[in-house]
Design an enzyme around this catalytic site. Sequence first.
Site, PDB file in Angstrom:
ATOM      1  N   HIS A 216      30.953  49.148  77.815  1.00 35.37           N
ATOM      2  CA  HIS A 216      30.055  48.864  76.836  1.00 35.37           C
ATOM      3  C   HIS A 216      29.737  47.374  76.927  1.00 35.37           C
ATOM      4  CE1 HIS A 216      28.739  48.317  72.430  1.00 35.37           C
ATOM      5  NE2 HIS A 216      29.702  47.474  72.580  1.00 35.37           N
TER       6      HIS A 216
ATOM      7  N   LYS B 123      35.358  51.554  79.720  1.00 31.94           N
ATOM      8  CA  LYS B 123      35.501  53.058  78.918  1.00 31.94           C
ATOM      9  C   LYS B 123      36.345  53.837  79.524  1.00 31.94           C
ATOM     10  CE  LYS B 123      30.740  52.576  76.708  1.00 31.94           C
ATOM     11  NZ  LYS B 123      29.448  53.582  76.647  1.00 31.94           N
TER      12      LYS B 123
HETATM   13  P1  ATP Z   1      26.950  50.563  74.967  1.00 32.70           P
HETATM   14  O1  ATP Z   1      26.459  50.444  73.230  1.00 32.70           O
HETATM   15  O2  ATP Z   1      28.107  51.556  75.077  1.00 32.70           O
HETATM   16  O3  ATP Z   1      27.032  49.364  75.526  1.00 32.70           O
HETATM   17  P2  ATP Z   1      24.194  51.207  75.471  1.00 32.70           P
HETATM   18  O4  ATP Z   1      23.880  49.855  74.561  1.00 32.70           O
HETATM   19  O5  ATP Z   1      23.495  50.789  76.886  1.00 32.70           O
HETATM   20  O6  ATP Z   1      25.690  51.532  75.403  1.00 32.70           O
HETATM   21  P3  ATP Z   1      23.306  52.793  73.416  1.00 32.70           P
HETATM   22  O7  ATP Z   1      22.097  53.348  73.103  1.00 32.70           O
HETATM   23  O8  ATP Z   1      23.930  51.863  72.637  1.00 32.70           O
HETATM   24  O9  ATP Z   1      23.459  52.507  75.075  1.00 32.70           O
HETATM   25  O10 ATP Z   1      24.352  54.196  73.323  1.00 32.70           O
HETATM   26  C1  ATP Z   1      25.730  53.862  73.281  1.00 32.70           C
HETATM   27  C2  ATP Z   1      26.618  55.162  74.038  1.00 32.70           C
HETATM   28  O11 ATP Z   1      26.219  56.215  73.477  1.00 32.70           O
HETATM   29  C3  ATP Z   1      26.123  54.939  75.570  1.00 32.70           C
HETATM   30  O12 ATP Z   1      26.787  53.741  76.265  1.00 32.70           O
HETATM   31  C4  ATP Z   1      26.715  56.220  76.269  1.00 32.70           C
HETATM   32  O13 ATP Z   1      28.053  56.309  76.336  1.00 32.70           O
HETATM   33  C5  ATP Z   1      26.400  57.285  74.962  1.00 32.70           C
HETATM   34  N1  ATP Z   1      24.944  57.808  75.098  1.00 32.70           N
HETATM   35  C6  ATP Z   1      23.569  57.278  74.884  1.00 32.70           C
HETATM   36  N2  ATP Z   1      22.712  57.882  75.188  1.00 32.70           N
HETATM   37  C7  ATP Z   1      23.180  59.171  75.304  1.00 32.70           C
HETATM   38  C8  ATP Z   1      22.910  60.526  75.783  1.00 32.70           C
HETATM   39  N3  ATP Z   1      21.508  60.863  75.667  1.00 32.70           N
HETATM   40  N4  ATP Z   1      23.536  61.375  75.980  1.00 32.70           N
HETATM   41  C9  ATP Z   1      24.908  61.070  75.992  1.00 32.70           C
HETATM   42  N5  ATP Z   1      25.703  60.069  75.780  1.00 32.70           N
HETATM   43  C10 ATP Z   1      24.543  59.156  75.450  1.00 32.70           C
HETATM   44 MG    MG Z   2      24.828  49.836  72.615  1.00 33.02          MG
END
Ligand code: ATP
Ligand code: MG
Length: 138
Positions: free
Chosen positions: A116, A10
């Site tokens: 990601h 990222k």
């Molecule tokens: P990714 O999909 O990027 O691999 P992840 O699967 O661990 O991450 P997701 O729940 O899919 O987490 O969330 C996607 C992305 O959104 C996170 O990686 C983060 O960058 C952002 N994000 C998630 N939760 C929050 C939050 N509470 N506040 C700000 N940004 C968030």
């Molecule tokens: Mg995710």
Amino acid sequence: MNNSTFTMIKPDATSKGYTGAILDMMVKAGFSIKAMKWIKLSAAQAGEFYAVHKERPFYGELVEFMSSGPIVAAILEKENAVADFRTLIGATNPANAEEGTIRKAYAASIGENAVHGSDSDENAQIEGSFFFSGLERF
Ligand code: ATP
Ligand code: MG
């Protein structure tokens, strides 16, 4: 197909100069690179990629962040790729990430969390195809 996943390094991590170190962790963990590019997403493209989070309160912030600078997008191959890669990257919030994970080492916050990783085989295929044509996969 359960041997490939999709990743992005990222904008927080690329801007801090962590790209090489993060790729090294992926390769040392046994992932091989099937496709890779250095690219900057428009806000519209970032919004489309993360459309599943459209209703979440952090969506606007996420789209702005993911289009704020260049990323590395890649398709990685390994047996049990999706689950093993999620283990390698660690928890979404780096405060909860295990020692030895990429997010523990390089992520700054829950929003700016360095990498990601796809969360299912189906999404790995969809996300890989969002970035790469068949001609770009080796
Ligand atoms: P990714 O999909 O990027 O691999 P992840 O699967 O661990 O991450 P997701 O729940 O899919 O987490 O969330 C996607 C992305 O959104 C996170 O990686 C983060 O960058 C952002 N994000 C998630 N939760 C929050 C939050 N509470 N506040 C700000 N940004 C968030
Ligand atoms: Mg995710």
